[in-house]
Design an enzyme around this catalytic site. Structure first.
Site, mmCIF file in Angstrom:
data_model
loop_
_atom_site.group_PDB
_atom_site.id
_atom_site.type_symbol
_atom_site.label_atom_id
_atom_site.label_comp_id
_atom_site.label_asym_id
_atom_site.label_seq_id
_atom_site.Cartn_x
_atom_site.Cartn_y
_atom_site.Cartn_z
ATOM 1 N N SER A 196 1.909 -27.050 -25.652
ATOM 2 C CA SER A 196 1.542 -28.463 -25.634
ATOM 3 C C SER A 196 1.933 -29.182 -26.916
ATOM 4 O O SER A 196 2.342 -30.351 -26.883
ATOM 5 C CB SER A 196 0.035 -28.609 -25.394
ATOM 6 O OG SER A 196 -0.329 -28.070 -24.148
ATOM 7 N N HIS A 243 -2.157 -31.189 -29.344
ATOM 8 C CA HIS A 243 -1.438 -32.335 -28.798
ATOM 9 C C HIS A 243 -1.171 -33.369 -29.889
ATOM 10 O O HIS A 243 -0.046 -33.886 -30.024
ATOM 11 C CB HIS A 243 -2.250 -32.990 -27.675
ATOM 12 C CG HIS A 243 -2.322 -32.185 -26.426
ATOM 13 N ND1 HIS A 243 -2.991 -30.985 -26.333
ATOM 14 C CD2 HIS A 243 -1.802 -32.410 -25.186
ATOM 15 C CE1 HIS A 243 -2.888 -30.518 -25.098
ATOM 16 N NE2 HIS A 243 -2.167 -31.355 -24.383
#
Length: 292
Positions: A196, A243
């Site tokens: 991610s 993220h």
């Protein structure tokens, strides 16, 4: 009266690479040429043979090859690195499905077991490799499916503009940045894994490239908002820290790549990557000192 339908004209192929279709021709000899054979001329492109004839022999100059806005040489397969990265992620996914012990060695974890027991493994114990291996490790099918879908959709676009070396550097540094922020902000006993951070680095890179070329950013912002909303939602097991770290690194690196002055392009581009790496190392050292 019987009418005859003319035969369809075949699509031209590069005279040096017969397996590649092309719509571009050399402005001097008019032979069809593919992106690998195109050399910028004052008007259009020329083939390597015509360039050699003009310059008096020798190989075609690399500096004259067509380039992207970041200075990367235009190549035929603009998805090569993306395909390799997808293959590595799939290979690791299959491997960890067959071995829980391998999974435990690859995931990102600060220190384990928790206090008052003495830590025996984790980044705080010197296993820095976990910052990188965790970015290629997935356990759930939905997790790898989501990340690889975004990698294919975003990565192929970013790779075409940045070029292979710059794109690979961006991907790896963004993945490391995501892992580092997770190491900094999550509990040291929390296991984190997934691409991610690197994928959100591509989100940031794609946004910068779209802005640079004056494209409409609203569809990408909407997709990013949905993804970030899922990451920040209550009860979610998604690491919003990874993220966020990958996204910031992707924006910073790509901004430097597309706005670097031509005369110092490589220095600014890879120098920025080096600075981001230095911040990653410093942050990891500080967090490790805190945990030990």
């Amino acid at each position: 009266m019987e009418q005859q339908v003319p035969d369809a004209q075949p699509v031209p192929v590069c005279y040096r690479h017969p397996d590649r279709e092309t719509g571009v021709r050399c402005t001097r000899c008019e032979r069809p040429i593919c992106p690998d054979c195109m050399i910028s001329a004052s008007v259009g492109f020329q083939c390597p043979e015509c360039v050699r004839g003009t310059t008096g022999g020798g190989p075609a100059p690399r500096a004259a090859a067509p380039r992207t806005i970041t200075g990367a040489t235009v190549v035929g397969d603009t998805r090569l690195i993306t395909k390799i990265l997808i293959g590595i992620n799939l290979a690791v996914f299959i491997a960890v499905q067959m071995s829980d012990a391998l999974l435990e060695k690859l995931v990102l974890i600060g220190s384990w077991p928790p206090a008052p027991w003495t830590p025996t493994e984790g980044i705080a114990e010197g296993e820095w490799y976990r910052l990188l291996t965790s970015a290629f490790t997935h356990e759930e099918f939905w997790h790898i499916g989501f990340n690889l879908l975004n990698l294919w959709l975003l990565g192929s676009q970013v790779e075409a503009t940045l070029g292979r070396a710059r794109y690979l550097t961006l991907y790896l540094v963004s993945g490391l940045a995501g892992s580092t922020v997770a190491y900094l902000l999550e509990a040291p006993t929390t296991a984190t894994l997934g691409a991610s951070g690197a994928v959100f680095g591509l989100f940031g890179a794609f946004g910068v490239l779209m802005r640079r070329q004056n494209y409409d950013l609203r569809p990408m912002v909407l997709l990013l908002a949905i993804s970030m909303g899922f990451a920040f939602s209550p009860g979610s097991n998604v690491s919003w820290q990874a993220h966020l770290g990958g996204l910031v690194a992707g924006v910073v690196i790509t901004y430097a790549m597309v706005h670097a002055p031509r005369e110092r392009r490589a220095l600014v581009q890879f120098g920025t990557c080096g600075l981001v790496l230095a911040v990653i190392v410093l942050a990891t050292l500080l967090r490790t000192a805190q945990l030990t």
